[in-house]
Design a protein around this motif. Structure first.
Motif, PDB file in Angstrom:
ATOM      1  N   THR A  96       0.831  -1.205   0.000  1.00  0.00           N
ATOM      2  CA  THR A  96       0.000   0.000   0.000  1.00  0.00           C
ATOM      3  C   THR A  96       0.866   1.256   0.000  1.00  0.00           C
ATOM      4  OG1 THR A  96      -1.734  -1.204   1.176  1.00  0.00           O
ATOM      5  CG2 THR A  96      -1.870   1.198   1.194  1.00  0.00           C
ATOM      6  N   LEU A  97       1.905   1.271   0.820  1.00  0.00           N
ATOM      7  CA  LEU A  97       2.782   2.448   0.859  1.00  0.00           C
ATOM      8  C   LEU A  97       3.490   2.652  -0.479  1.00  0.00           C
ATOM      9  CD1 LEU A  97       4.273   2.154   4.462  1.00  0.00           C
ATOM     10  CD2 LEU A  97       2.434   3.669   3.658  1.00  0.00           C
ATOM     11  N   ILE A  98       3.889   1.559  -1.111  1.00  0.00           N
ATOM     12  CA  ILE A  98       4.528   1.659  -2.433  1.00  0.00           C
ATOM     13  C   ILE A  98       3.531   2.216  -3.446  1.00  0.00           C
ATOM     14  CG2 ILE A  98       5.428   0.293  -4.361  1.00  0.00           C
ATOM     15  CD1 ILE A  98       6.781  -1.499  -2.165  1.00  0.00           C
ATOM     16  N   ALA A  99       2.279   1.739  -3.394  1.00  0.00           N
ATOM     17  CA  ALA A  99       1.257   2.231  -4.316  1.00  0.00           C
ATOM     18  C   ALA A  99       0.974   3.712  -4.075  1.00  0.00           C
ATOM     19  CB  ALA A  99      -0.020   1.414  -4.174  1.00  0.00           C
ATOM     20  N   ILE A 100       0.911   4.114  -2.821  1.00  0.00           N
ATOM     21  CA  ILE A 100       0.699   5.539  -2.502  1.00  0.00           C
ATOM     22  C   ILE A 100       1.846   6.365  -3.055  1.00  0.00           C
ATOM     23  CG2 ILE A 100       0.705   7.179  -0.572  1.00  0.00           C
ATOM     24  CD1 ILE A 100      -1.112   5.118   0.912  1.00  0.00           C
ATOM     25  N   HIS A 101       3.056   5.867  -2.893  1.00  0.00           N
ATOM     26  CA  HIS A 101       4.224   6.570  -3.420  1.00  0.00           C
ATOM     27  C   HIS A 101       4.154   6.658  -4.948  1.00  0.00           C
ATOM     28  CE1 HIS A 101       8.355   7.980  -3.655  1.00  0.00           C
ATOM     29  NE2 HIS A 101       8.559   7.076  -4.600  1.00  0.00           N
ATOM     30  N   ALA A 102       3.837   5.538  -5.586  1.00  0.00           N
ATOM     31  CA  ALA A 102       3.811   5.511  -7.054  1.00  0.00           C
ATOM     32  C   ALA A 102       2.670   6.340  -7.630  1.00  0.00           C
ATOM     33  CB  ALA A 102       3.694   4.061  -7.533  1.00  0.00           C
ATOM     34  N   LYS A 103       1.567   6.439  -6.919  1.00  0.00           N
ATOM     35  CA  LYS A 103       0.379   7.127  -7.434  1.00  0.00           C
ATOM     36  C   LYS A 103       0.192   8.518  -6.831  1.00  0.00           C
ATOM     37  CE  LYS A 103      -2.004   2.745  -8.172  1.00  0.00           C
ATOM     38  NZ  LYS A 103      -1.822   2.635  -9.573  1.00  0.00           N
ATOM     39  N   ARG A 104       1.183   9.032  -6.135  1.00  0.00           N
ATOM     40  CA  ARG A 104       1.024  10.305  -5.440  1.00  0.00           C
ATOM     41  C   ARG A 104       0.626  11.447  -6.362  1.00  0.00           C
ATOM     42  NH1 ARG A 104       6.385   9.159  -5.788  1.00  0.00           N
ATOM     43  NH2 ARG A 104       7.755  10.791  -6.587  1.00  0.00           N
ATOM     44  N   ALA A 105       1.030  11.384  -7.622  1.00  0.00           N
ATOM     45  CA  ALA A 105       0.683  12.447  -8.563  1.00  0.00           C
ATOM     46  C   ALA A 105      -0.801  12.424  -8.930  1.00  0.00           C
ATOM     47  CB  ALA A 105       1.528  12.326  -9.821  1.00  0.00           C
ATOM     48  N   THR A 106      -1.485  11.309  -8.679  1.00  0.00           N
ATOM     49  CA  THR A 106      -2.906  11.214  -9.034  1.00  0.00           C
ATOM     50  C   THR A 106      -3.819  11.790  -7.961  1.00  0.00           C
ATOM     51  OG1 THR A 106      -3.241   9.015  -8.058  1.00  0.00           O
ATOM     52  CG2 THR A 106      -2.459   9.102 -10.358  1.00  0.00           C
ATOM     53  N   TRP A 107      -3.281  12.061  -6.776  1.00  0.00           N
ATOM     54  CA  TRP A 107      -4.119  12.594  -5.698  1.00  0.00           C
ATOM     55  C   TRP A 107      -4.473  14.046  -6.007  1.00  0.00           C
ATOM     56  CZ3 TRP A 107      -2.481  16.123  -1.604  1.00  0.00           C
ATOM     57  CH2 TRP A 107      -3.518  16.395  -0.695  1.00  0.00           C
ATOM     58  N   ASP A 108      -5.734  14.358  -5.937  1.00  0.00           N
ATOM     59  CA  ASP A 108      -6.237  15.714  -6.149  1.00  0.00           C
ATOM     60  C   ASP A 108      -6.260  16.415  -4.792  1.00  0.00           C
ATOM     61  OD1 ASP A 108      -7.674  18.030  -6.592  1.00  0.00           O
ATOM     62  OD2 ASP A 108      -9.369  17.026  -7.567  1.00  0.00           O
ATOM     63  N   SER A 109      -5.457  17.431  -4.627  1.00  0.00           N
ATOM     64  CA  SER A 109      -5.321  18.089  -3.326  1.00  0.00           C
ATOM     65  C   SER A 109      -6.604  18.776  -2.859  1.00  0.00           C
ATOM     66  CB  SER A 109      -4.170  19.093  -3.351  1.00  0.00           C
ATOM     67  OG  SER A 109      -4.417  20.092  -4.324  1.00  0.00           O
ATOM     68  N   SER A 110      -7.595  18.922  -3.732  1.00  0.00           N
ATOM     69  CA  SER A 110      -8.868  19.493  -3.293  1.00  0.00           C
ATOM     70  C   SER A 110      -9.771  18.414  -2.689  1.00  0.00           C
ATOM     71  CB  SER A 110      -9.590  20.169  -4.465  1.00  0.00           C
ATOM     72  OG  SER A 110     -10.000  19.203  -5.422  1.00  0.00           O
ATOM     73  N   GLN A 111      -9.338  17.163  -2.777  1.00  0.00           N
ATOM     74  CA  GLN A 111     -10.110  16.035  -2.252  1.00  0.00           C
ATOM     75  C   GLN A 111      -9.493  15.527  -0.942  1.00  0.00           C
ATOM     76  OE1 GLN A 111     -12.992  14.911  -3.764  1.00  0.00           O
ATOM     77  NE2 GLN A 111     -12.645  16.720  -5.041  1.00  0.00           N
ATOM     78  N   SER A 112     -10.217  14.632  -0.272  1.00  0.00           N
ATOM     79  CA  SER A 112      -9.747  14.044   0.981  1.00  0.00           C
ATOM     80  C   SER A 112      -8.527  13.153   0.735  1.00  0.00           C
ATOM     81  CB  SER A 112     -10.877  13.210   1.589  1.00  0.00           C
ATOM     82  OG  SER A 112     -10.394  12.319   2.554  1.00  0.00           O
ATOM     83  N   PHE A 113      -7.487  13.360   1.522  1.00  0.00           N
ATOM     84  CA  PHE A 113      -6.326  12.481   1.415  1.00  0.00           C
ATOM     85  C   PHE A 113      -6.629  11.118   2.034  1.00  0.00           C
ATOM     86  CE2 PHE A 113      -2.663  10.439   3.306  1.00  0.00           C
ATOM     87  CZ  PHE A 113      -1.903  10.226   2.174  1.00  0.00           C
TER      88      PHE A 113
END
Length: 189
Positions: free
Chosen positions: A56-73
């Motif tokens: 999960t941590l690796i996926a979060i790291h790899a997909k960090r650019a897909t997180w929209d900062s206006s949405q819930s982390f």
């Protein structure tokens, strides 16, 4: 926005901006929430929890650019954790039998009482032979069907039912409060 949400959001923003310390703190804090989340949902006593945390941590790291900062982390992180758990269960040929909770389940605080209860339960179950204890844990605590647990522990379904009944009866007799004697059945004036 909760304090935890704002804390994680700030760390994520700083981490995406290149702050290695913030990124390390974010992953460490998330790992602390992911472990108990996975342990509570795994059928093998949580022995795969650490692998799922790392995936999960690796996926979060790899997909960090897909997180929209206006949405819930926390919602975004929960979705990734949930997908990793479902993928893991499917690889084992299992399907979740009850719905997975909301994202808040990943970030709930674990109380001292919860830990004490778990320790007390472990001490109670330790009075039983290992095979019976594992059967109870699988059926009553992890949610396996009697047929699944019977196969896993080398019982027939009927023998598993009998073993569960006798084990629970033994524990009840051991820990039930004694019934106080009321004397005569007749009230005297």
């Amino acid at each position: 926005m909760t304090d935890r949400e704002s804390h994680f959001k700030a760390l994520m923003q700083r981490g995406r901006d290149g702050d290695a310390t913030a990124w390390r703190v974010l992953l460490t804090d998330l790992g602390g929430h992911l472990r108990p989340f996975f342990i509570r949902r795994l059928f093998n006593g949580g022995s795969d929890a650490e692998d799922l945390v790392q995936e999960t941590l690796i996926a979060i790291h790899a997909k960090r650019a897909t997180w929209d900062s206006s949405q819930s982390f926390t919602g975004w992180a929960y979705a990734i954790a949930r997908h990793k758990l479902v993928d893991h269960l499917r690889r084992q040929g299992r399907r979740p039998t009850h719905p997975l909770e909301e994202a808040s389940a990943l970030f709930t605080d674990h109380t001292v009482e919860e830990g004490a209860t778990r320790a007390d339960l472990g001490r109670c179950l330790s009075l039983l032979p290992v095979r019976q204890r594992r059967l109870i844990e699988d059926v009553r605590l992890k949610g396996l069907s009697i047929a699944e647990a019977a196969e896993r522990h080398g019982y027939s379904v009927t023998a598993a039912k009998v073993s569960l009944h006798r084990s629970l009866k033994t524990l009840t007799a051991r820990f039930a409060e004694p019934v106080a004697s009321t004397g005569s059945a007749r009230d005297e004036d």
